[in-house]
Scaffold this motif. Structure first.
Motif, short mmCIF file in Angstrom:
data_model
loop_
_atom_site.label_atom_id
_atom_site.label_comp_id
_atom_site.label_asym_id
_atom_site.label_seq_id
_atom_site.Cartn_x
_atom_site.Cartn_y
_atom_site.Cartn_z
N ARG A 118 0.83 -1.21 0.00
CA ARG A 118 0.00 0.00 0.00
C ARG A 118 0.86 1.26 0.00
O ARG A 118 0.57 2.24 -0.70
CB ARG A 118 -0.92 0.00 1.22
N ALA A 119 1.96 1.23 0.75
CA ALA A 119 2.88 2.38 0.79
C ALA A 119 3.58 2.55 -0.55
O ALA A 119 3.79 3.68 -1.02
CB ALA A 119 3.90 2.19 1.91
N LEU A 120 3.94 1.45 -1.19
CA LEU A 120 4.60 1.51 -2.48
C LEU A 120 3.67 2.09 -3.55
O LEU A 120 4.10 2.89 -4.39
CB LEU A 120 5.08 0.12 -2.90
N ILE A 121 2.42 1.69 -3.51
CA ILE A 121 1.43 2.21 -4.47
C ILE A 121 1.28 3.72 -4.30
O ILE A 121 1.21 4.48 -5.28
CB ILE A 121 0.08 1.50 -4.30
N LYS A 122 1.26 4.17 -3.06
CA LYS A 122 1.11 5.60 -2.78
C LYS A 122 2.29 6.38 -3.36
O LYS A 122 2.12 7.47 -3.94
CB LYS A 122 1.02 5.83 -1.27
N ILE A 123 3.49 5.82 -3.24
CA ILE A 123 4.68 6.48 -3.79
C ILE A 123 4.63 6.49 -5.32
O ILE A 123 4.91 7.51 -5.96
CB ILE A 123 5.96 5.77 -3.31
N ARG A 124 4.25 5.36 -5.92
CA ARG A 124 4.20 5.28 -7.38
C ARG A 124 3.27 6.34 -7.97
O ARG A 124 3.52 6.86 -9.07
CB ARG A 124 3.73 3.89 -7.81
N ARG A 125 2.20 6.64 -7.27
CA ARG A 125 1.23 7.62 -7.76
C ARG A 125 1.78 9.04 -7.73
O ARG A 125 1.18 9.95 -8.31
CB ARG A 125 -0.06 7.54 -6.94
N GLN A 126 2.92 9.24 -7.09
CA GLN A 126 3.52 10.57 -7.03
C GLN A 126 4.75 10.68 -7.94
O GLN A 126 5.50 11.64 -7.87
CB GLN A 126 3.93 10.89 -5.59
N ILE A 127 4.92 9.67 -8.80
CA ILE A 127 6.05 9.63 -9.72
C ILE A 127 5.54 9.60 -11.15
O ILE A 127 4.60 8.88 -11.47
CB ILE A 127 6.93 8.38 -9.46
N GLY A 128 6.17 10.38 -12.02
CA GLY A 128 5.86 10.34 -13.44
C GLY A 128 6.94 9.56 -14.17
O GLY A 128 8.13 9.82 -13.98
N TYR A 129 6.53 8.60 -14.98
CA TYR A 129 7.47 7.74 -15.69
C TYR A 129 7.47 8.10 -17.18
O TYR A 129 6.41 8.16 -17.81
CB TYR A 129 7.10 6.27 -15.53
N ILE A 130 8.66 8.34 -17.73
CA ILE A 130 8.81 8.59 -19.16
C ILE A 130 9.72 7.52 -19.72
O ILE A 130 10.85 7.35 -19.26
CB ILE A 130 9.41 9.99 -19.43
N PHE A 131 9.23 6.80 -20.73
CA PHE A 131 9.96 5.66 -21.26
C PHE A 131 10.57 5.97 -22.62
O PHE A 131 10.22 6.94 -23.28
CB PHE A 131 9.03 4.45 -21.36
N GLN A 132 11.48 5.09 -23.04
CA GLN A 132 12.09 5.23 -24.37
C GLN A 132 11.02 5.17 -25.45
O GLN A 132 11.05 5.91 -26.42
CB GLN A 132 13.11 4.12 -24.58
N SER A 133 10.07 4.28 -25.27
CA SER A 133 8.91 4.20 -26.16
C SER A 133 7.75 4.90 -25.48
O SER A 133 7.57 4.79 -24.26
CB SER A 133 8.55 2.75 -26.46
N HIS A 134 6.96 5.62 -26.25
CA HIS A 134 5.86 6.39 -25.66
C HIS A 134 4.78 5.51 -25.03
O HIS A 134 4.07 5.94 -24.13
CB HIS A 134 5.22 7.28 -26.74
N ASN A 135 4.64 4.27 -25.50
CA ASN A 135 3.68 3.32 -24.92
C ASN A 135 2.24 3.86 -24.90
O ASN A 135 1.48 3.60 -23.95
CB ASN A 135 4.09 2.92 -23.50
N LEU A 136 1.87 4.59 -25.94
CA LEU A 136 0.49 5.07 -26.04
C LEU A 136 -0.41 3.95 -26.56
O LEU A 136 0.03 3.07 -27.31
CB LEU A 136 0.42 6.26 -27.00
N LEU A 137 -1.65 3.99 -26.15
CA LEU A 137 -2.64 3.02 -26.63
C LEU A 137 -3.23 3.54 -27.94
O LEU A 137 -3.86 4.60 -27.98
CB LEU A 137 -3.73 2.81 -25.59
N ASP A 138 -3.03 2.79 -29.02
CA ASP A 138 -3.44 3.24 -30.35
C ASP A 138 -4.94 3.43 -30.49
O ASP A 138 -5.40 4.21 -31.32
CB ASP A 138 -2.95 2.26 -31.42
N SER A 139 -5.70 2.71 -29.67
CA SER A 139 -7.16 2.78 -29.79
C SER A 139 -7.76 3.98 -29.07
O SER A 139 -8.96 4.23 -29.15
CB SER A 139 -7.79 1.49 -29.25
N LEU A 140 -6.92 4.72 -28.34
CA LEU A 140 -7.40 5.89 -27.59
C LEU A 140 -6.83 7.17 -28.18
O LEU A 140 -5.72 7.17 -28.73
CB LEU A 140 -6.98 5.79 -26.11
#
Length: 360
Positions: free
Chosen positions: A80-102
């Motif tokens: 639960r503590a890890l999830i709370k931390i993850r929600r305060q972090i922005g991740y930028i990847f080498q690939s944009h990882n966008l969903l093509d259907s959206l």
């Protein structure tokens, strides 16, 4: 604002596998990252950069040492503590990882749906962040209608829409052309300054090193400062140059560094300046293209390391230290019984580089 750094690593070690297959990836890594600071993490493939990023991102846990993110110790923390931390972090990847259907708007909205700690006008937040990254006119388009640079900007918008305290970027320019890559890191730098976001950016792209407040180098799982890494690579450069022309190796190394100093004089190295450096080094040293690139990039890193050292020294020197600094330089000059005009000129050059007024 709290003085506690958003990221604090102390003696962090990480291992893959067990038993006879156990392999250590990180060895006693430690550093702090302040709010609004941009750290660039360099190093060869397999050196542990992405592993370190995932530890800071609460995606895996270190077996040894301390990983504190936003004041929370992550090692042995509950999910639960890890999830709370993850929600305060922005991740930028080498690939944009966008969903093509959206649409782009819907892709950004997905990040908000998973972050239940942020409330407000969702549509306005999405519009604002997309305008901020230059995609305000493309809000209802699908990823297939965007260029590579625009897709990466959309990925950045998705990472920033929740106004994270930390941004972790893994090779964000690797799949982009020169201009798009430059635009992306300039945007990250701007947002870090405006929002006070701590940024850790992993890259192999030496063209973007100038956006960093600090550069750290990982090699074989050991973290080094940029200065330490450059010192080691300088020996490699001299060995390389000695193979081609033993009598001129030192001159060529100094020559390459001098070119880099001029290119970096306005705090920005253009592509035209890089091309000119490559041509001159190739013509003067008669090196292979790969060797020219190695020497040129190392010279650029030397210049950046020198700039960082001078900036830290000038910021940190008070009146007493300034006096001691200059007196120590003259003590070395007097050690052989006389102070030559050449030594005085060198001391003047050093004090100028460190932003110290030379006593007359």
């Amino acid at each position: 604002m709290s003085d506690t750094p958003p990221i604090s690593l102390s003696d962090v070690s990480y291992f893959f596998g067990r038993g006879a297959l156990k392999k250590q990836i990180l060895f006693g890594v430690g550093t702090d990252v302040s709010a609004g600071e941009i750290i660039i993490l360099t190093g060869p493939s397999g050196s542990g950069k992405t592993t370190l990023l995932t530890l800071v991102g609460a995606l895996r846990s270190a077996q040894e040492g301390s990983v504190k993110v936003l004041g929370q110790e992550l090692n042995n923390a509950k999910e639960r503590a890890l999830i709370k931390i993850r929600r305060q972090i922005g991740y930028i990847f080498q690939s944009h990882n966008l969903l093509d259907s959206l649409t782009i708007s819907q892709n950004v909205q997905m990040a908000m749906r998973f972050n239940k700690t942020k409330r407000g006008n969702t549509s306005k937040q999405i519009q604002d962040v997309l305008e901020r990254v230059g995609l305000g006119e493309h809000i209802n388009k699908y990823p297939s209608a965007l260029s590579g640079g625009q897709k990466q900007r959309a990925g950045i918008a998705r990472a920033l829409v929740n106004k994270p305290s930390i941004v972790l970027a893994d090779e964000p320019t690797a799949s982009l052309d020169k201009q798009s890559g430059r635009d992306v890191v300039d945007l990250i730098q701007e947002l870090a300054r405006e929002d006070g976001t701590a940024v850790v950016l992993v890259t192999h792209d030496n063209r973007i090193l100038d956006v960093a407040d600090r550069i750290l180098h990982l090699e074989d799982g050991h973290m080094k400062s940029l200065t330490e890494a450059v010192s080691e690579d300088t020996s490699r450069m001299l060995n390389l140059l000695s193979k081609h022309d033993p009598s001129s190796a030192s001159y060529l190394a100094s020559f390459a560094f001098a070119l880099a100093r001029v290119a970096f004089a306005d705090n920005e190295v253009t592509e035209d300046e890089r091309i000119a450096m490559q041509r001159i080094l190739r013509d003067v040293a008669h090196l292979d293209p790969a060797e020219v690139n190695f020497i040129m990039e190392l010279s650029m890193m030397q210049r950046l390391a020198q700039s960082q050292m001078a900036e830290r020294a000038s910021d940190g020197l008070g009146t007493d230290r300034t006096k001691h600094f200059v007196e120590s330089l003259y003590e070395i000059a007097r050690a052989d019984g006389t102070v030559s005009p050449e030594e005085i000129d060198e001391i003047r050059a050093i004090t100028a580089e460190f932003g110290i007024a030379h006593p007359e």
